[in-house]
Design a protein around this motif. Structure first.
Motif, PDB file in Angstrom:
ATOM      1  N   UNK A   1       0.829  -1.198   0.000  1.00 31.77           N
ATOM      2  CA  UNK A   1       0.000   0.000   0.000  1.00 31.77           C
ATOM      3  C   UNK A   1       0.867   1.253   0.000  1.00 31.77           C
ATOM      4  N   UNK A   2       2.021   1.164   0.654  1.00 35.46           N
ATOM      5  CA  UNK A   2       2.924   2.322   0.671  1.00 35.46           C
ATOM      6  C   UNK A   2       3.443   2.637  -0.724  1.00 35.46           C
ATOM      7  N   UNK A   3       3.701   1.580  -1.516  1.00 31.33           N
ATOM      8  CA  UNK A   3       4.167   1.797  -2.887  1.00 31.33           C
ATOM      9  C   UNK A   3       3.115   2.546  -3.697  1.00 31.33           C
ATOM     10  N   UNK A   4       1.872   2.130  -3.570  1.00 30.98           N
ATOM     11  CA  UNK A   4       0.795   2.801  -4.294  1.00 30.98           C
ATOM     12  C   UNK A   4       0.618   4.232  -3.802  1.00 30.98           C
ATOM     13  N   UNK A   5       0.714   4.427  -2.497  1.00 28.48           N
ATOM     14  CA  UNK A   5       0.582   5.779  -1.949  1.00 28.48           C
ATOM     15  C   UNK A   5       1.719   6.668  -2.430  1.00 28.48           C
ATOM     16  N   UNK A   6       2.943   6.119  -2.475  1.00 28.33           N
ATOM     17  CA  UNK A   6       4.079   6.910  -2.957  1.00 28.33           C
ATOM     18  C   UNK A   6       3.923   7.245  -4.432  1.00 28.33           C
ATOM     19  N   UNK A   7       3.399   6.308  -5.216  1.00 27.94           N
ATOM     20  CA  UNK A   7       3.174   6.588  -6.628  1.00 27.94           C
ATOM     21  C   UNK A   7       2.142   7.694  -6.806  1.00 27.94           C
ATOM     22  N   UNK A   8       1.105   7.684  -5.975  1.00 25.24           N
ATOM     23  CA  UNK A   8       0.087   8.731  -6.065  1.00 25.24           C
ATOM     24  C   UNK A   8       0.613  10.062  -5.546  1.00 25.24           C
ATOM     25  N   UNK A   9       1.481  10.019  -4.541  1.00 25.35           N
ATOM     26  CA  UNK A   9       2.004  11.254  -3.958  1.00 25.35           C
ATOM     27  C   UNK A   9       3.095  11.876  -4.812  1.00 25.35           C
ATOM     28  N   UNK A  10       3.605  11.151  -5.781  1.00 29.15           N
ATOM     29  CA  UNK A  10       4.695  11.651  -6.610  1.00 29.15           C
ATOM     30  C   UNK A  10       4.149  12.429  -7.801  1.00 29.15           C
ATOM     31  N   UNK A  11       3.456  13.501  -7.523  1.00 30.44           N
ATOM     32  CA  UNK A  11       2.930  14.372  -8.561  1.00 30.44           C
ATOM     33  C   UNK A  11       4.029  15.349  -8.969  1.00 30.44           C
ATOM     34  N   UNK A  12       4.425  15.376 -10.262  1.00 32.12           N
ATOM     35  CA  UNK A  12       5.514  16.270 -10.673  1.00 32.12           C
ATOM     36  C   UNK A  12       5.215  17.750 -10.470  1.00 32.12           C
ATOM     37  N   UNK A  13       3.925  18.116 -10.330  1.00 31.12           N
ATOM     38  CA  UNK A  13       3.572  19.524 -10.135  1.00 31.12           C
ATOM     39  C   UNK A  13       3.729  19.964  -8.684  1.00 31.12           C
ATOM     40  N   UNK A  14       3.770  19.012  -7.755  1.00 30.28           N
ATOM     41  CA  UNK A  14       3.900  19.343  -6.337  1.00 30.28           C
ATOM     42  C   UNK A  14       5.317  19.056  -5.873  1.00 30.28           C
ATOM     43  N   UNK A  15       5.789  19.799  -4.878  1.00 27.58           N
ATOM     44  CA  UNK A  15       7.156  19.563  -4.400  1.00 27.58           C
ATOM     45  C   UNK A  15       7.272  18.242  -3.634  1.00 27.58           C
ATOM     46  N   UNK A  16       8.461  17.698  -3.640  1.00 27.07           N
ATOM     47  CA  UNK A  16       8.762  16.462  -2.919  1.00 27.07           C
ATOM     48  C   UNK A  16       9.357  16.853  -1.573  1.00 27.07           C
ATOM     49  N   UNK A  17       8.660  16.504  -0.481  1.00 22.19           N
ATOM     50  CA  UNK A  17       9.057  16.925   0.859  1.00 22.19           C
ATOM     51  C   UNK A  17       9.497  15.705   1.665  1.00 22.19           C
ATOM     52  N   UNK A  18      10.731  15.756   2.154  1.00 29.33           N
ATOM     53  CA  UNK A  18      11.259  14.720   3.047  1.00 29.33           C
ATOM     54  C   UNK A  18      11.148  15.245   4.465  1.00 29.33           C
ATOM     55  N   UNK A  19      10.369  14.553   5.287  1.00 29.80           N
ATOM     56  CA  UNK A  19      10.161  14.988   6.670  1.00 29.80           C
ATOM     57  C   UNK A  19      10.873  14.035   7.607  1.00 29.80           C
ATOM     58  N   UNK A  20      11.521  14.609   8.621  1.00 26.58           N
ATOM     59  CA  UNK A  20      12.190  13.819   9.659  1.00 26.58           C
ATOM     60  C   UNK A  20      11.535  14.184  10.986  1.00 26.58           C
ATOM     61  N   UNK A  21      10.953  13.176  11.643  1.00 22.10           N
ATOM     62  CA  UNK A  21      10.272  13.408  12.916  1.00 22.10           C
ATOM     63  C   UNK A  21      11.292  13.416  14.053  1.00 22.10           C
ATOM     64  N   UNK A  22      10.824  13.789  15.242  1.00 23.35           N
ATOM     65  CA  UNK A  22      11.708  13.875  16.405  1.00 23.35           C
ATOM     66  C   UNK A  22      12.272  12.515  16.793  1.00 23.35           C
ATOM     67  N   UNK A  23      11.526  11.448  16.551  1.00 26.07           N
ATOM     68  CA  UNK A  23      12.006  10.109  16.894  1.00 26.07           C
ATOM     69  C   UNK A  23      12.847   9.488  15.779  1.00 26.07           C
ATOM     70  N   UNK A  24      13.099  10.223  14.702  1.00 30.28           N
ATOM     71  CA  UNK A  24      13.964   9.750  13.627  1.00 30.28           C
ATOM     72  C   UNK A  24      13.237   9.111  12.462  1.00 30.28           C
ATOM     73  N   UNK A  25      11.927   9.017  12.507  1.00 29.49           N
ATOM     74  CA  UNK A  25      11.178   8.420  11.400  1.00 29.49           C
ATOM     75  C   UNK A  25      11.158   9.386  10.223  1.00 29.49           C
ATOM     76  N   UNK A  26      11.329   8.831   9.040  1.00 33.45           N
ATOM     77  CA  UNK A  26      11.338   9.653   7.835  1.00 33.45           C
ATOM     78  C   UNK A  26      10.073   9.387   7.032  1.00 33.45           C
ATOM     79  N   UNK A  27       9.609  10.410   6.358  1.00 35.21           N
ATOM     80  CA  UNK A  27       8.441  10.270   5.492  1.00 35.21           C
ATOM     81  C   UNK A  27       8.626  11.159   4.274  1.00 35.21           C
ATOM     82  N   UNK A  28       8.068  10.687   3.165  1.00 31.86           N
ATOM     83  CA  UNK A  28       8.105  11.445   1.919  1.00 31.86           C
ATOM     84  C   UNK A  28       6.669  11.842   1.604  1.00 31.86           C
ATOM     85  N   UNK A  29       6.435  13.125   1.532  1.00 31.40           N
ATOM     86  CA  UNK A  29       5.085  13.659   1.296  1.00 31.40           C
ATOM     87  C   UNK A  29       4.059  13.007   2.224  1.00 31.40           C
TER      88      UNK A  29
END
Length: 143
Positions: A54-82
């Motif tokens: 499901x994450x693969x499908x979500x990442x494919x949907x979130x990878x819109x070339x018109x929107x910026x790609x945001x890499x977020x790092x949480x306080x506990x070290x978890x990373x997320x893309x969009x």
């Protein structure tokens, strides 16, 4: 005893005729072979592919070339893309795949205020491994 009678008629010529019996036999055998093999050849092989994450499908949907790609790092070290959580071990691979679908390799970095500097720098190194350039550090929360 052979006798030759000459009646004055024209002598009959021998006409060669093709023996079609072996040809018909071969054609019938081939027809039977193809009739027997047709259902065998029509069988299809069913392949079970592993289900797509499901994450693969979500990442494919979130990878819109018109929107910026945001890499977020949480306080506990978890990373997320969009806003979709990604393991650090897979971060370089996922970013590389996402950058291949985009015209530019710009990445926005958003880290929580209380995140350790080493965690943020590790995420930046992983993004650099995916050929992210430039990396823009966000000072305000993206919408």
């Amino acid at each position: 005893m052979g006798a030759s009678l000459n009646t004055g008629f024209k002598k009959a010529k021998v006409q060669p005729e093709m023996n079609v019996t072996p040809l018909v036999d071969v054609v019938l055998v081939l027809l039977i072979i193809f009739m027997v093999l047709a259902p065998v050849m029509a069988k299809s092989f069913w392949v079970r592919l592993p289900p797509k994450d499901d994450k693969e499908e979500q990442l494919d949907q979130a990878n819109d070339p018109d929107k910026p790609l945001v890499l977020s790092v949480a306080a506990d070290g978890k990373t997320s893309i969009n806003k979709i959580e990604v393991d650090r071990a897979e971060l370089t691979e996922k970013l590389t795949r996402m950058f291949n679908a985009r015209p530019d390799n710009s990445l926005y970095l958003d880290a929580a205020d209380d995140t350790e500097y080493g965690m943020v720098l590790g995420a930046v190194d992983l993004a650099r491994g995916a050929q992210a350039f430039p990396i823009v550090i966000l000072t305000a929360k993206p919408e």
